[in-house]
Design an enzyme around this catalytic site. Structure first.
Site, short mmCIF file in Angstrom:
data_model
loop_
_atom_site.label_atom_id
_atom_site.label_comp_id
_atom_site.label_asym_id
_atom_site.label_seq_id
_atom_site.Cartn_x
_atom_site.Cartn_y
_atom_site.Cartn_z
CG ASN A 44 -1.94 1.06 1.22
OD1 ASN A 44 -1.60 2.23 1.18
ND2 ASN A 44 -3.20 0.67 1.28
CG HIS A 55 -5.96 -0.13 -1.76
ND1 HIS A 55 -7.21 -0.62 -1.42
CD2 HIS A 55 -5.95 1.16 -1.36
CE1 HIS A 55 -7.91 0.34 -0.85
NE2 HIS A 55 -7.17 1.43 -0.81
CD GLU A 57 -5.05 -6.14 -2.09
OE1 GLU A 57 -5.66 -6.78 -1.23
OE2 GLU A 57 -4.86 -4.90 -1.98
CB CYS A 82 -10.91 -2.90 -0.44
SG CYS A 82 -10.05 -2.27 -1.90
CB CYS A 85 -8.03 -4.85 -4.25
SG CYS A 85 -7.01 -3.41 -3.88
CG ASP A 145 -6.18 2.09 2.92
OD1 ASP A 145 -5.62 2.62 1.93
OD2 ASP A 145 -6.26 0.86 3.07
#
Length: 148
Positions: A44, A55, A57, A82, A85, A145
């Site tokens: 991240n 993020h 990923e 999330c 992602c 975030d």
């Protein structure tokens, strides 16, 4: 894929999360692997780069560069993905996601599974402890975030 290959790829994600934490960022890391070999890892970078979609990923996928296909890859991540992602995982047809933990953030497991993605949750205590400590010490940054 062997247990050792899974372990090596997950460790790349975990070490990326630790790197982000050392840099003052959000401690979430990810790694993309093909046939047990890590193609790229990332973490991240929202804080470090001022980038709201950086993020873990997304960072790992960006580091991997263009791939002709993702259908033979596995994405390793320290925390449940999330919605953003998850959408990227679905978009690129990544068939398997190995997750460090989903206790501190439950992410989008149901959506991933509903789209045929195999999800394996390790329930890694190191990841749980890392995120709990971060969330307790940085509640505003964590809320930012996850858009809370």
């Amino acid at each position: 894929m062997t247990h050792e290959q899974h372990h090596t790829a997950f460790e790349a994600a975990y070490q990326a999360a630790q790197k982000s934490l050392r840099e003052g960022g959000i401690p979430i890391g990810a790694a993309l692997a093909r046939d047990g070999v890590v193609i790229a890892s990332g973490h991240n970078e929202r804080v470090q780069n001022g980038d709201p979609i950086a993020h873990g990923e997304m960072s790992a996928l960006r580091a991997a560069g263009r791939q002709t296909s993702y259908r033979d890859t596995t994405l390793y991540t320290t925390l449940a993905p999330c919605a953003m992602c998850t959408g990227t995982i679905i978009q690129f047809k990544i068939p398997r996601v190995v997750v460090g933990e989903g206790r501190t953030f439950d992410g989008e497991f149901e959506l991933l599974r509903s789209r045929g993605v195999e999800v394996l949750v390790l329930d890694d205590q190191r990841c749980v402890d890392m995120m709990r400590t971060f969330q307790d010490n940085n509640p505003d940054l964590w809320a930012e975030d996850i858009a809370e």
